[in-house]
Motif scaffolding. Structure first.
Motif, mmCIF file in Angstrom:
data_model
loop_
_atom_site.group_PDB
_atom_site.id
_atom_site.type_symbol
_atom_site.label_atom_id
_atom_site.label_comp_id
_atom_site.label_asym_id
_atom_site.label_seq_id
_atom_site.Cartn_x
_atom_site.Cartn_y
_atom_site.Cartn_z
ATOM 1 N N THR A 105 57.768 79.316 20.448
ATOM 2 C CA THR A 105 58.362 78.211 21.496
ATOM 3 C C THR A 105 57.998 78.242 22.953
ATOM 4 N N GLU A 106 57.645 79.680 23.233
ATOM 5 C CA GLU A 106 57.203 79.632 24.725
ATOM 6 C C GLU A 106 56.011 80.696 24.764
ATOM 7 N N TYR A 107 55.148 80.763 25.961
ATOM 8 C CA TYR A 107 54.242 81.730 26.043
ATOM 9 C C TYR A 107 53.984 82.041 27.469
ATOM 10 N N ASP A 108 54.047 83.354 27.489
ATOM 11 C CA ASP A 108 53.764 84.338 28.867
ATOM 12 C C ASP A 108 52.354 84.637 28.811
ATOM 13 N N ALA A 109 51.499 83.803 29.586
ATOM 14 C CA ALA A 109 50.117 83.796 29.473
ATOM 15 C C ALA A 109 49.670 85.345 30.060
ATOM 16 N N PHE A 154 49.592 71.946 12.006
ATOM 17 C CA PHE A 154 51.061 72.158 12.279
ATOM 18 C C PHE A 154 51.243 71.255 13.498
ATOM 19 N N LYS A 155 52.184 70.398 13.565
ATOM 20 C CA LYS A 155 52.529 69.358 14.663
ATOM 21 C C LYS A 155 53.919 69.585 15.181
ATOM 22 N N GLU A 156 53.583 69.717 16.458
ATOM 23 C CA GLU A 156 55.032 70.059 17.253
ATOM 24 C C GLU A 156 55.969 69.578 16.835
ATOM 25 N N LYS A 157 57.146 70.327 16.726
ATOM 26 C CA LYS A 157 58.534 69.643 16.218
ATOM 27 C C LYS A 157 59.941 70.575 16.925
ATOM 28 N N ARG A 158 60.725 69.718 16.773
ATOM 29 C CA ARG A 158 62.166 70.583 17.162
ATOM 30 C C ARG A 158 62.508 71.476 16.209
ATOM 31 N N PHE A 159 63.173 72.548 16.819
ATOM 32 C CA PHE A 159 63.666 73.701 15.804
ATOM 33 C C PHE A 159 64.679 73.039 14.572
ATOM 34 N N ASN A 160 65.451 72.141 14.892
ATOM 35 C CA ASN A 160 66.391 71.669 13.955
ATOM 36 C C ASN A 160 65.738 70.936 13.022
ATOM 37 N N GLU A 161 64.699 70.239 13.354
ATOM 38 C CA GLU A 161 63.914 69.629 12.348
ATOM 39 C C GLU A 161 63.204 70.646 11.491
ATOM 40 N N LEU A 162 62.708 71.684 11.885
ATOM 41 C CA LEU A 162 62.223 72.681 10.947
ATOM 42 C C LEU A 162 63.098 73.238 10.201
ATOM 43 N N LEU A 163 64.234 73.374 10.453
ATOM 44 C CA LEU A 163 65.403 73.868 9.501
ATOM 45 C C LEU A 163 65.605 73.072 8.493
ATOM 46 N N LYS A 164 65.592 71.487 8.816
ATOM 47 C CA LYS A 164 66.006 70.554 7.799
ATOM 48 C C LYS A 164 64.924 70.600 6.566
ATOM 49 N N LYS A 222 47.653 75.266 27.563
ATOM 50 C CA LYS A 222 48.212 74.307 28.443
ATOM 51 C C LYS A 222 49.469 73.745 28.243
ATOM 52 N N ARG A 223 49.601 73.477 26.940
ATOM 53 C CA ARG A 223 50.653 72.709 26.278
ATOM 54 C C ARG A 223 51.964 73.797 26.575
ATOM 55 N N PHE A 224 52.181 74.983 26.155
ATOM 56 C CA PHE A 224 53.014 76.136 26.588
ATOM 57 C C PHE A 224 53.359 75.825 28.011
ATOM 58 N N ALA A 225 52.420 75.931 29.103
ATOM 59 C CA ALA A 225 52.515 75.605 30.354
ATOM 60 C C ALA A 225 53.346 74.376 30.833
ATOM 61 N N ASP A 262 67.945 72.980 21.019
ATOM 62 C CA ASP A 262 67.045 72.575 20.056
ATOM 63 C C ASP A 262 65.314 72.789 20.667
ATOM 64 N N PRO A 263 64.862 73.876 20.849
ATOM 65 C CA PRO A 263 63.537 73.824 21.384
ATOM 66 C C PRO A 263 62.264 73.183 20.708
ATOM 67 N N VAL A 264 61.314 72.929 21.369
ATOM 68 C CA VAL A 264 60.042 72.505 20.732
ATOM 69 C C VAL A 264 59.348 73.654 20.164
ATOM 70 N N ILE A 265 58.893 73.563 18.876
ATOM 71 C CA ILE A 265 58.124 74.752 18.579
ATOM 72 C C ILE A 265 56.635 74.151 18.632
ATOM 73 N N VAL A 266 55.759 74.936 19.386
ATOM 74 C CA VAL A 266 54.478 74.421 19.912
ATOM 75 C C VAL A 266 53.345 74.742 18.896
#
Length: 108
Positions: free
Chosen positions: A42-46, A88-98, A10-13, A23-27
């Motif tokens: 970051t994305e899911y094709d159900a 794991f909590k959602e975060k932006r890709f740049n946050e993950l890199l940091k 549902k969140r991916f949708a 800077d995509p959201v990692i779900v």
């Protein structure tokens, strides 16, 4: 372990296509408990059960697609398989890199 829950699907949708987002959201985060491979979705094709995201811990880090059924079919030592990081909590890709940069600085 079932890697995707109805809540994650549902969140991916809700988030949808992030291909034009700098800077995509990692779900979701999936990982090999016996190795270093990690998949950040970051994305899911159900329909096709395919994720798009960032893969790290293999020969080199890269953006690409990966199949949920394939990840679920991997058999590791001691009866283990690829797991979903349930903390794991959602975060932006740049946050993950940091975070990775900070962790690498601590190790050196």
């Amino acid at each position: 372990m079932k890697l995707l829950t109805k809540e994650l699907e549902k969140r991916f949708a809700e988030i949808g296509d992030q291909s034009q987002v700098s800077d995509p959201v990692i779900v979701a985060k999936f990982f090999n408990p016996c190795g270093s491979a990690t998949w950040y979705a970051t994305e899911y094709d159900a329909e096709n059960q395919i994720c798009f995201g960032y893969v790290t811990g293999m020969a080199f880090d890269e953006w690409g697609t990966f199949s949920i059924p394939e990840l679920e079919s991997i058999k590791l030592p001691l009866g283990l398989g690829i797991e979903r990081d349930i903390y794991f909590k959602e975060k932006r890709f740049n946050e993950l890199l940091k975070e990775h940069e900070q962790n690498n600085n601590l190790e050196h």
